[in-house]
Design a protein around this motif. Structure first.
Motif, PDB file in Angstrom:
ATOM      1  N   LEU A 265      17.315  62.445  -1.230  1.00 22.11           N
ATOM      2  CA  LEU A 265      16.994  63.080  -2.506  1.00 22.11           C
ATOM      3  C   LEU A 265      15.693  63.872  -2.458  1.00 22.11           C
TER       4      LEU A 265
ATOM      5  N   LEU B 199      13.914  59.026  -2.884  1.00 24.64           N
ATOM      6  CA  LEU B 199      13.511  59.234  -4.281  1.00 24.64           C
ATOM      7  C   LEU B 199      11.992  59.195  -4.394  1.00 24.64           C
TER       8      LEU B 199
ATOM      9  N   GLU C 146      18.236  69.427  -3.934  1.00 27.04           N
ATOM     10  CA  GLU C 146      18.917  68.279  -3.333  1.00 27.04           C
ATOM     11  C   GLU C 146      20.278  68.038  -3.980  1.00 27.04           C
TER      12      GLU C 146
END
Length: 399
Positions: free
Chosen positions: A90, A148, A328
């Motif tokens: 991500l 993340l 992403e």
């Protein structure tokens, strides 16, 4: 007993039939599922061409379309490998922004040359991939959490080192990476070489399959498809040459695709990636060094993100703190639309690139029609949901 005799009498005939089919040539056939993406792409092109009075397929717009899709295509190449291995990344949008920002800062503020800043940006991408891959492979932290966190960390670093400013303009040599074109003659030469290589590769594959005693498609089937591919290559180059020529970013995408298709299909490393994503326990029992392979996959993803960052910064002739935002999601959507399973173990790079082209075509067509931006997000989101649903449904039927 009578039925048994009938069964025994029929079985030699069926076996002989199967043997003759195996040894013989398979008739021409059209595999609808294999060409679903291409059919969808043609369908989208036809719709937008009608709605824009043919402007969608003009040479100028096609050139802009391939320019626009280049960054997402490069990210999709790396993301395909990551997803096949059973992970997710991500952070690629933030890595695109950070590596492009590093290149711009070194050149604009410190006067570094183009080659030097490109090398530093790619090294930075490799180190980022190494960092994230280490956490995932050797510390067992889920890739979702690691990347993340990386998405936030790398975006914060970009804002910090750039002081929240737009860094511009860059040298002409750097700007040329994302905004230049091949001369017309070179474009046609590359097209001719590509067509020749397609036919040579087909002939070699048919010869090899014949030597191994494997089934062969009919010559009409194989050479017919190759002729269609060759015609598409020639028409595409002709259309692009009617504008300024083949865009350099498009050429970079093609070269990277060829390299990574070879890695994924023809090397042990590529087979290891598929094995890990398909069944990690079986891969471990077969002796595959899972940690090393996963680490390498994230390093490659970091390097490709840096290449995408360089091209994006070059195209914009500036580095901004918002560069790469949401990329992403576009990359993941391109992979899923292209047939890569989010469950891991299945996917292909060519499909991901076609998926990126489909996403870019939808954006481009809706922009040409002056449709508001929020509709573009809605449409892409719905397409992603349908693509994932299709993947899950096909897997359920197969099981």
């Amino acid at each position: 007993m009578c039925n048994g005799r009938k069964m025994r009498m029929k079985s030699p005939i069926s076996i002989a039939t199967l043997e003759s089919q195996t040894k013989g040539k398979i008739r021409w056939k059209f595999d609808f599922r294999s060409y679903t993406l291409i059919i969808a792409l043609v369908f989208i092109a036809v719709i937008f061409s009608v709605l824009t009075d043919g402007e969608f397929v003009s040479s100028r717009n096609l050139s802009n379309l391939f320019m626009q899709m280049s960054v997402i295509s490069i990210l999709a190449i790396g993301m395909t490998l990551v997803i096949i291995a059973g992970h997710i990344d991500l952070s690629v949008g933030s890595v695109v922004g950070l590596t492009g920002g590093i290149a711009a800062i070194l050149q604009v503020w410190y006067g570094w040359g183009t080659v030097s800043v490109i090398v530093v940006a790619i090294v930075a991408g490799v180190l980022i991939g190494l960092w994230q891959g280490w956490w995932v492979a050797y510390r067992g932290v889920p890739a979702f959490i690691v990347t993340l966190g990386g998405m936030l960390v790398f975006r914060g670093i970009l804002i910090g080192i750039s002081n929240g400013e737009t860094v511009a303009p860059l040298d002409n040599s750097f700007e040329a990476i994302g905004n230049s074109y091949l001369p017309y003659v070179i474009g046609y030469i590359l097209a001719a070489v590509s067509i020749i290589l397609l036919f040579l590769s087909l002939g070699r594959n048919r010869k090899k399959r014949k030597q191994l005693g494997l089934t062969l498609n009919s010559k009409i089937n194989d050479y017919g498809k190759t002729a269609v591919y060759s015609l598409c290559i020639f028409v595409l180059v002709y259309m692009l040459n009617r504008y300024y020529g083949v865009p350099i970013p498009m050429l970079i995408v093609v070269l990277l695709a060829l390299v990574f298709v070879f890695i994924a299909v023809k090397t042990p490393f590529g087979r290891y990636i598929y094995a890990i994503g398909g069944n990690i326990e079986a891969a471990a029992l077969s002796g595959i060094n899972i940690k090393r392979v996963v680490l390498a996959v994230f390093i490659l993803m970091g390097a490709l993100s840096a290449v995408a960052g360089i091209i994006l910064t070059s195209r914009l002739n500036a580095a901004t703190v918002s560069a790469g935002e949401m990329y992403e999601l576009d990359a993941i959507a391109a992979c899923v639309i292209g047939g890569t399973s989010l469950m891991g173990g299945r996917g292909n790079i060519v499909g991901a690139i076609i998926g990126a082209l489909i996403m870019a075509s939808i954006d481009n067509g809706m922009s040409m029609m002056n449709i508001e931006t929020f509709w573009q997000y809605i449409v892409k989101g719905l397409i992603l949901i349908v693509a994932v649903w299709t993947d899950i449904s096909s897997k359920s039927k197969a099981s």
